[in-house]
Design an enzyme around this catalytic site. Structure first.
Site, PDB file in Angstrom:
ATOM      1  CE  LYS A 263      -3.722  -2.020   2.855  1.00 11.66           C
ATOM      2  NZ  LYS A 263      -4.864  -1.844   1.956  1.00 11.66           N
ATOM      3  NE  ARG A 337     -10.511 -10.632  -1.536  1.00 13.32           N
ATOM      4  CZ  ARG A 337     -10.859  -9.691  -2.405  1.00 13.32           C
ATOM      5  NH1 ARG A 337     -11.131 -10.018  -3.663  1.00 13.32           N
ATOM      6  NH2 ARG A 337     -10.922  -8.433  -2.040  1.00 13.32           N
TER       7      ARG A 337
END
Length: 500
Positions: A263, A337
């Protein structure tokens, strides 16, 4: 410091400030009388919900708080009124509030008392662990009368339990990642379990490997902090074997750097928040015993950091999950996920009546719904309706999104059973949920994407800047009123959209 909510007896000693509720006609709800309209106009007070005005007379302070039109009163309005009271009383040690006159209004007196209490508690919250000076509110005690002692005591007890659950979740989210590693979270869960009569099982890295949780291990591979997996079980009084079981699953990324798909610096600023789902699960479980939740609840919390290093999972790697299904990792920043896949499989293997997961999963959900509303997806319309109704009763905003079968192509992989990202710039929240759906089998399942409302960027209403504890109140409302589905997803559920 936690505000104590108490029944006020006739012999109660004086308090620093008395609170009077005022309707939109400027009538005092308790004790009769009204506010002088000229004074009110000069002070900009009209009795609208959450408006406040302080008056002084006879050496004592009175806080006037508007509730709006009485025939339009709701539990959520009263929660916001409670928050307004807390914000206006920050310099007082003790206040008194009467519910006299609220009986027979649209909101039952017990619900009104609970709602006001929750609003006061959540707006009074402060996270001061790392401050050298205390910036918390001075408010310590709130005394309430105007109904029977039994009604008020029970309602305030409920508010205190729910408020403590939300505060626990907020504390966890607000704690810096360096002070809340997966191991630290597991230790806190164990402590909470002891206090809340939960059975806690903690799996370390060797247990996780033995359980073949390849998704969790793959995300943890880049961090020096070992992963943990917490399973927490609440058994209702009596513990009958035929009790309905509801599984609640929370994403627990204690810090998300994005892994090798790193990020930006700005993107990492709030990534200690990425365990908001696990925090909400633990917060809700902590209140189950005191509230007498009638169903068995099992919480599943996969915990890890997502960090870059020479041992980190690389884009293009394939992970084998506990279910045996394989996932091609094309973006290591789509990691939630991956750990949820293993947690959902464990939950599904126990064959509960339903599974609900909460996760700060996708920025796409913030794009779709903003920062105040959670996205809701699932495989059973009955469960989706129950979760949404629970959110409405609890005062947490939730909006359903479709789960179209035609979008399965978005997560098709060239080399594995699926890939962990969908089509570029399209339906990111939906493609993530479609991946999760592959791990729940035929169990009714609902997914709450809380990426937006898990934290607040400002002090507003019941919220304080930082972790919100979103999901705790919805889970509690759901579990207290859960209607069994039967443990097998209904075919043709209205929430499922079939595309050509």
């Amino acid at each position: 410091m936690t505000v104590e909510l108490r029944w006020r007896t006739e012999r109660q000693s004086a308090v620093e400030m008395t609170v009077q509720l005022v309707d939109s006609d400027l009538s005092l709800i308790s004790g009769g009388g009204s506010v002088d309209p000229t004074t009110a106009k000069l002070r900009g007070f009209s009795g609208k919900a959450t408006e406040t005005m302080t008056t002084e007379g006879g050496g004592s302070l009175t806080l006037l708080v508007g509730v709006g039109a009485l025939d339009e009163l709701t539990a959520e309005t009263l929660r916001r009124v409670g928050a307004a009271i807390a914000r206006a009383a920050t310099q007082c040690d003790s206040i008194a509030l009467s519910l006299e006159g609220l009986g027979g209004r649209p909101v039952p007196i017990a619900s009104a008392c609970e709602s006001l209490g929750i609003g006061i508690l959540l707006a009074s919250y402060s996270f001061d662990r790392f401050r050298t000076t205390n910036q918390a509110s001075s408010l310590q005690q709130v005394f309430v009368d105007g109904a029977s002692e039994g009604v008020i005591t029970k309602a305030l007890g409920r508010a205190q339990a729910i408020g403590a659950g939300v505060a626990l979740a907020r504390d966890l989210v607000n704690t810096p990642a360096g002070d809340l590693t997966p191991t630290d979270f597991a230790k806190i869960a164990t402590e909470v379990g002891t206090k809340s009569d939960l059975t806690i099982e903690v799996l370390d890295e060797s247990d996780i490997a033995e359980a073949k949780m390849g998704g969790l291990l793959g995300v943890a591979a880049g961090s020096v902090q070992p992963p943990r997996f917490v399973r927490a079980t609440y058994e209702p009084a009596g513990g009958a074997k035929e009790l309905t079981t509801v599984a609640i699953v929370g994403k627990g990324i204690t810090f998300d750097s994005g892994g090798l798909s790193l990020k930006t610096g700005a993107g990492m600023m709030t990534m200690k928040t990425d365990m908001g789902g696990a925090a909400a699960v633990l917060g809700a479980l902590s209140a189950c015993k005191q509230l007498g939740v009638p169903v068995r609840v099992v919480g599943y919390m996969p915990l890890t950091e997502n960090m870059p290093s020479g041992t980190a999972t690389k884009p293009g790697d394939v992970l084998t999950t506990r279910s045996g299904q394989t996932i091609e990792v094309l973006n290591t920043d789509a990691e939630g996920r991956l750990i949820l896949a293993d947690a959902l499989t464990l939950a599904e293997e126990a064959k509960p009546d339903a599974i609900i997961d909460l996760a700060t999963l996708t920025g796409a959900c913030i794009v779709a719904l903003g920062s105040h509303i959670a996205g809701l997806l699932g495989n059973d319309d009955g469960l989706i309706d129950q979760v949404r109704d629970a959110g409405r009763r609890a005062g947490e905003a939730i909006w359903p999104l479709p789960l179209p079968t035609g979008y399965h192509s978005h997560i098709e992989s060239e080399v594995a059973d699926m890939k962990n990202i969908g089509a570029t710039g399209q339906a990111g929240s939906i493609s993530a949920a479609l991946l999760l759906e592959r791990f729940v089998g035929t169990v009714p399942w609902a997914h709450l994407d809380i990426a937006g409302p898990a934290r607040s960027d400002e002090d507003r209403g019941l919220l304080r800047k930082g972790g919100s504890g979103f999901g705790v109140r919805t889970l509690i409302a759901l579990l207290e009123n859960y209607e069994p589905i039967g443990g097998v997803r209904r075919e043709g559920a209205e929430g499922i959209t079939v595309l050509p």
